[in-house]
Structure formats: structure tokens, C-alpha cells
Design an enzyme around this catalytic site. Structure first.
Site, PDB file in Angstrom:
ATOM      1  N   HIS A 157      43.311  39.551 -35.744  1.00  0.00           N
ATOM      2  CA  HIS A 157      44.704  39.476 -35.307  1.00  0.00           C
ATOM      3  C   HIS A 157      44.739  39.328 -33.799  1.00  0.00           C
ATOM      4  CE1 HIS A 157      48.956  40.567 -34.762  1.00  0.00           C
ATOM      5  NE2 HIS A 157      49.088  40.282 -36.042  1.00  0.00           N
ATOM      6  N   ASP A 195      47.771  40.373 -44.092  1.00  0.00           N
ATOM      7  CA  ASP A 195      47.619  39.328 -45.111  1.00  0.00           C
ATOM      8  C   ASP A 195      46.510  39.640 -46.108  1.00  0.00           C
ATOM      9  OD1 ASP A 195      49.612  37.583 -43.997  1.00  0.00           O
ATOM     10  OD2 ASP A 195      48.194  37.130 -42.400  1.00  0.00           O
TER      11      ASP A 195
END
Length: 372
Positions: free
Chosen positions: A254, A308
Site C-alpha cells: 500500500h 483487497d
């Protein structure tokens, strides 16, 4: 001297009191409230109220707010007609984008942005479930005003009222996706809103940005990875092969978090519960084994599971087709998009960055008949 910041990394475009991300410690706050507390005790409706109105509602306010949301779930006739006639192989995000534009066209009211945001948030689940059912050769199911937002979402998808575990998993997934500060889709919304365009146009911009595989489609790619692996015994070979080829593990890494994404930690427990309930717990076992192996390999580089990694597994177990995962993401993030837009417009300035020119100047114009 102008400094190039590709991707606008570390460039602040607004002040906000909506969402705070502590990427080093893996913490996320909505309006000052920990995402762990909200996921444990709150509901999607309460979180939407919080993000839009900057306070937690009391009982009377929440019941009134839930009633208002349930009253706006129906779609305009022309939108239902469009869903019925659109090519069923169309990308669900394309269909969502077009349908939201049609909803905006049909809304000729003088309602404020808050009211239009409530309307849109209420209608998008109806839109998503109607298209998934139509695409599967089934009839859309009208919304049930007696059900919560999350429960009704799942009811319109399957025609059956969800179990307590299913409803809570959906509620928590929606809470976790509601906002995440200045991501690509939120910034797209702000750029459009800063021109004083309407809220529907801003949200369409957000949907268009979320469609991109680098933003909103990673959850479906993570699920595909688990399905491709097939069994926990094949995880080690699969992971090491990908890493040796310098290929990404979907759902890892991320831009902000350098440790575990707190949303992944929360969703992990719900992925465990709903996969057990739905008889596909082997996918969860695959995911856990991928996580353990990848964290041992990549964790020292600050690469950990993000939201996710488990969200696709939750959505899949709840009955959503993988192609619809980004639309479910959008159904929640529309709250954050609109909250961020309303905050920005309180002190609006047209967003107009600049580019660093690296081309030639003063080039002589050559008539076309003299060009080689």
C-alpha cells in the site's frame, strides 16, 4: 525551481477532519473514531451519518436517517429499462457509471448535496444487484424497506434474508471501504467538484477512477489468485514462483501503510466466518497460508496485506460475482467521496496543478508542402 512529484506523492491538496491514516502504526480513524471500534460496534448507516455530519447520531437521529435512506432505494424507470437492455457482458463498472449519470439526469430537484448523496448511496445497491441478477437470467428483487442497508443489499442479491453473520460481514465490509482520505478516486471527485460541477458528475469521476486495475480491481485479482492456487498445499510453490519472476502478489502493499492495513486485519476474521458458512473455507486457508508466507518474505520491506486481500473473499462468499467487486467497493466509497467533496467546497479553490515543460520552443513552422 519547480519540483516534479510524480503521482502527486506527498502533495497535500486540502485539510480534512474526515479520515486520518497512520501508515506507520497501521491505524485508521473516521472523524477521530478508531476503525476497530466502528467495525465492532457501529453500522454502515451510522458511519455514513458520521462521515457526512461530523458526529455520531443519537437513537432518534439514526432511526430517522435509516428511514430516509430506505425511502430512496428505488431506481427511476429509465434506469431499470437500461439495465434490462444493456449488453449483459458489459463491465459492471461501466454500467454503474452510466446508470449513475442517468440517475443524475432524472434528479431535477433542488436538493442540497447532502440529500443527493443520501439518494445516490441508497440507490447504488439496488442498481448493482439488479444488473447482477439480470445478467444471470433472473428478475431483479425490489428493496425491502424493513431491512438495514447491508441486509437489504444481500436480500436484493439472493432473494433470501441474510443470516446474522452474513449481514454483519456485509455491514463491516461497507464500513471499512467508506473512506480512505486522498486516494485516486477521491481526488478525481474533488477535481471535478472544484469546478463547481454537480455531485453526480463528481461521483461519476470517482467511479471512472475506481474502475482502474491499480485502484478498485485488486480485490477480484486477489480472489482469482486464491482460486488459481486451488489448495493450501500448492501455496508455497505458487508464491515462490511469482516472487522469483518478480510478479506482484495481489492484495499486498500500500502507498501509505508500511505495516498491516487495519482493514485487512478486521476483514480476515469475517472471511473466516463467511467461508465456513458457505462451504468454501479452503479459500480462506489458502489466503492465510499466502499471507503467512508472503509476510515472512516481504514484511521487512514494509509490504503487508491490504484491504483487497480479504475483501474479495468476503464479497465472493456473500454471493457477488468477481466482476462486481469494484461496484460493491464504490457502493460504500460513495459516502467518502461525497463527504470529501462537501468538505472541500466549504473552502473551494479550483484545482489546477502545473506540469514541468521539457519540450522545445521557438521551432520554425514548416509549410506542409516543404515537409519531408
Amino acid at each position: 525551481m519547480d519540483v516534479l512529484k510524480k503521482g502527486l506523492e506527498d502533495i497535500a491538496v486540502k485539510e480534512t477532519s474526515i479520515t486520518y491514516i497512520d501508515g506507520k502504526m497501521g491505524r485508521l480513524f473516521y472523524r477521530g473514531y478508531s476503525i476497530f471500534d466502528l467495525a465492532e460496534f457501529s453500522s454502515f448507516e451510522e458511519v455514513a451519518f458520521l462521515l457526512w455530519k461530523n458526529k455520531l447520531p443519537n437513537m432518534r437521529e439514526l432511526e430517522s436517517f435509516k428511514k430516509t435512506m430506505s425511502e430512496h432505494r428505488d431506481l427511476p424507470d429509465q434506469v431499470m429499462e437500461y439495465l434490462t437492455n444493456v449488453d449483459p457482458s458489459s463491465n459492471p463498472m461501466d454500467v454503474l457509471r452510466t446508470a449513475v449519470s442517468m440517475i443524475g439526469t432524472a434528479d431535477t430537484s433542488q436538493d442540497d448535496i447532502m440529500t443527493k448523496s443520501i439518494k445516490l448511496t441508497s440507490k447504488i445497491p439496488t442498481l448493482i444487484t439488479a444488473f447482477q441478477r439480470i445478467r444471470s437470467g433472473e428478475q431483479p428483487i425490489p428493496p425491502d424497506p424493513s431491512l438495514s442497508h447491508a441486509s437489504n443489499f444481500l436480500y436484493m442479491l439472493s432473494g433470501e434474508k441474510p443470516t446474522e453473520i452474513e449481514e454483519r460481514a456485509m455491514d463491516v465490509a461497507l464500513i471499512l471501504h467508506a473512506d480512505h482520505e486522498m486516494n485516486a478516486s477521491t481526488f478525481a471527485c474533488l477535481v471535478i467538484a472544484s469546478t463547481l460541477s454537480d455531485i453526480y458528475s463528481s461521483v461519476i469521476g470517482g467511479i471512472s477512477a475506481l474502475k482502474g486495475p491499480l485502484h478498485g480491481a485488486a480485490n477480484s485479482e486477489a480472489l482469482k489468485m486464491f482460486l488459481e492456487i486451488g489448495s493450501p498445499e500448492k501455496v508455497e510453490e505458487y508464491v515462490y514462483k511469482r516472487l522469483s519472476r518478480k510478479e506482484r502478489l495481489m492484495g499486498f502493499g500500500h502507498r501509505i501503510y508500511k505495516t498491516y492495513d487495519p482493514r485487512a486485519i478486521i476483514l480476515r476474521s469475517y472471511a473466516d466466518k463467511v467461508t465456513k458458512l458457505k462451504g468454501n473455507h479452503h479459500l480462506y486457508e489458502i489466503a492465510r497460508k499466502v499471507e503467512d508466507l508472503a509476510v515472512r518474505t516481504l514484511g521487512e520491506k514494509g509490504i503487508y496485506p491490504n484491504v483487497d486481500f480479504y475483501s474479495g473473499l468476503v464479497f465472493y462468499s456473500l454471493g457477488f460475482s468477481p466482476g462486481f467487486f469494484p461496484t460493491v467497493f464504490a457502493s460504500s466509497r460513495v459516502v467518502g467521496w461525497t463527504a470529501q467533496v462537501m468538505e472541500y467546497l466549504n473552502d473551494n479553490r479550483l484545482i489546477r496543478p502545473k506540469a514541468i515543460y521539457v519540450g522545445d520552443v521557438e521551432k520554425p513552422y514548416v509549410p506542409i508542402e516543404d515537409r519531408s
